[in-house]
Design an enzyme around this catalytic site. Structure first.
Site, mmCIF file in Angstrom:
data_model
loop_
_atom_site.group_PDB
_atom_site.id
_atom_site.type_symbol
_atom_site.label_atom_id
_atom_site.label_comp_id
_atom_site.label_asym_id
_atom_site.label_seq_id
_atom_site.Cartn_x
_atom_site.Cartn_y
_atom_site.Cartn_z
ATOM 1 N N CYS A 295 0.768 -1.229 0.044
ATOM 2 C CA CYS A 295 0.128 -0.162 -0.043
ATOM 3 C C CYS A 295 0.854 1.188 0.001
ATOM 4 O O CYS A 295 0.605 2.226 -0.859
ATOM 5 C CB CYS A 295 -1.003 0.224 1.217
ATOM 6 S SG CYS A 295 -0.097 0.011 2.902
ATOM 7 N N HIS A 343 -2.747 0.967 6.646
ATOM 8 C CA HIS A 343 -2.793 1.023 5.342
ATOM 9 C C HIS A 343 -3.279 2.262 4.873
ATOM 10 O O HIS A 343 -3.445 3.289 5.720
ATOM 11 C CB HIS A 343 -4.074 0.091 5.138
ATOM 12 C CG HIS A 343 -4.414 -0.095 3.791
ATOM 13 N ND1 HIS A 343 -3.763 -1.020 3.089
ATOM 14 C CD2 HIS A 343 -5.547 0.367 3.001
ATOM 15 C CE1 HIS A 343 -4.134 -1.171 1.782
ATOM 16 N NE2 HIS A 343 -5.206 -0.444 1.699
ATOM 17 N N HIS A 355 -6.031 2.088 -4.287
ATOM 18 C CA HIS A 355 -5.170 1.345 -3.151
ATOM 19 C C HIS A 355 -4.537 -0.215 -3.541
ATOM 20 O O HIS A 355 -5.190 -0.862 -4.547
ATOM 21 C CB HIS A 355 -5.754 1.514 -1.878
ATOM 22 C CG HIS A 355 -6.747 0.466 -1.829
ATOM 23 N ND1 HIS A 355 -6.911 -0.379 -0.513
ATOM 24 C CD2 HIS A 355 -7.678 -0.187 -2.402
ATOM 25 C CE1 HIS A 355 -7.892 -1.318 -0.479
ATOM 26 N NE2 HIS A 355 -8.248 -0.959 -1.782
#
Length: 380
Positions: A295, A343, A355
């Site tokens: 990420c 994240h 993402h």
């Protein structure tokens, strides 16, 4: 005797009183314990599909946290290796300088040895001419001064070389610690992912179908919230446009958006263009592209395409730029998730982001409400 034998045989068959001579328990008792154990094992409750989903999600989140720890350890290891290499190069140069100073002292010592036994009178008598004697004397005076400088230089070089060795040793120890941390976090990520895979592998076909349904419901709820945000953003844009036009009418002219906003929008377009071109590439923990990403590796690469260098981990990226509320998000902003900030995604507008989700998934567009939001940042 036959009657006695028959009676013993009957007792053995019923097992009510016959004992195992080795352990002293009746056969019936052993059979009873075995039966209870079997029933207990059969009665052990299995986790529900909802519990499995929660556990798997938690394991993926823990793996995400460990991935950020891995990314940081990897970055530290790389930096430490560069520093060690530089220190070793410096130490080699310092050693060469020390050797040169040592050779200079050696040559002066040899010269003293050769000339130390010759008195000034003898040197004058042995000289071809008085002028040659005085020339040699002035040379020896200069050599004495150079010798003193050589001694000072040698001491400085020796002290610096010792400090260099200590610093190199310390950096090597840090490098060793960073490498150990790297191995540990790598093992943690792998263990968490293996646990998640094992849980999923134990599900029946019916349970897997139920899990898929739960996932669809989760996505639908996240999509519903994203649609609501998209409507709110559209209303805000319409209101802002109306205010801009009204201001232009009052002033007779206008320049539109400010330079700062325009500059950010231009960079954001580059960020989003890059991010969209990565859609479909696999998530791989620790990866920074170009064929796969985790990420924070994706967000770092996307903003680098716009000329902005972000740190490697989510924990450091969240500290860069201006904090913004969810209602004020604009395309290009970074949205962070979970309380441990494990994240991150790139906001693209209308409640959506791009993402790199998790192992087994590819870079994709998704609602920002799919996960609990921690906060948002505007990098540039």
């Amino acid at each position: 005797m036959p009657a006695l034998a028959s009676h013993r045989k009957a007792r053995a068959l019923t097992g009510t009183r016959t004992k195992n001579p080795a352990v002293g328990f009746t056969t019936a008792a052993i059979a009873g314990v075995t039966l209870l154990s079997t029933q207990s094992a059969r009665a052990e409750p299995q986790p529900s599909v909802e519990e499995v989903q929660k556990k798997v999600d938690d394991l993926y989140r823990q793996a995400g946290t460990a991935t950020q720890q891995y990314d940081r350890a990897k970055e530290e290891t790389t930096q430490q290796r560069r520093e060690v290499d530089q220190l070793l190069d410096n130490a080699a140069e310092r050693t060469e300088s020390l050797n040169e100073a040592r050779r200079a002292l050696g040559s002066y010592a040899a010269a003293q040895y050769r000339t130390g036994t010759v008195t000034p009178t003898a040197a004058l008598l042995l000289a071809d001419s008085p002028q040659e004697y005085f020339d040699q004397t002035r040379l020896m005076d200069r050599l004495s001064e150079e010798q003193r400088e050589a001694v000072t230089d040698f001491e400085e070089q020796r002290s610096a070389a010792a400090e260099q060795r200590v610093e190199a040793t310390r950096s090597l120890e840090k490098l060793s610690d960073s490498q150990a941390s790297l191995r540990t976090t790598k093992e943690t990520v792998q263990r968490k992912l293996a646990e998640a895979r094992e849980l999923l592998s134990k599900l029946t076909a019916e349970e897997k179908a139920r899990l898929a349904e739960l996932e669809r419901q989760r996505e639908q709820e996240a999509h519903r919230k994203a649609e609501a945000k998209a409507r709110a953003e559209a209303e805000a844009r319409a209101e802002a446009e109306a205010q801009r036009r009204a201001q232009q009418e009052q002033q007779g002219t206008g320049t539109g958006a400010g330079t700062s906003a325009g500059s950010y929008a231009a960079k954001a377009q580059q960020v989003l263009s890059f991010a969209r071109s990565q859609i479909g590439k696999p998530y791989v923990w620790g990866a920074t592209g170009p064929s796969s990403y985790d990420c924070s590796g994706l967000t770092q690469a996307a903003w680098r395409a716009a000329g902005v260098d972000l740190p490697r981990t989510t924990w450091d990226q969240v500290e860069v730029g201006q904090r913004v509320a969810a209602k004020d998000l604009v395309p290009g902003d970074l949205v962070f998730f979970y309380d441990d900030i494990s994240h991150v995604g790139i906001y693209i507008g209308n409640g959506q982001m791009i993402h790199a989700p998790k192992p087994g998934a590819n870079v994709r567009e998704e609602s920002i409400y799919y996960m609990p939001i921690y906060g948002s940042v505007r990098p540039a």
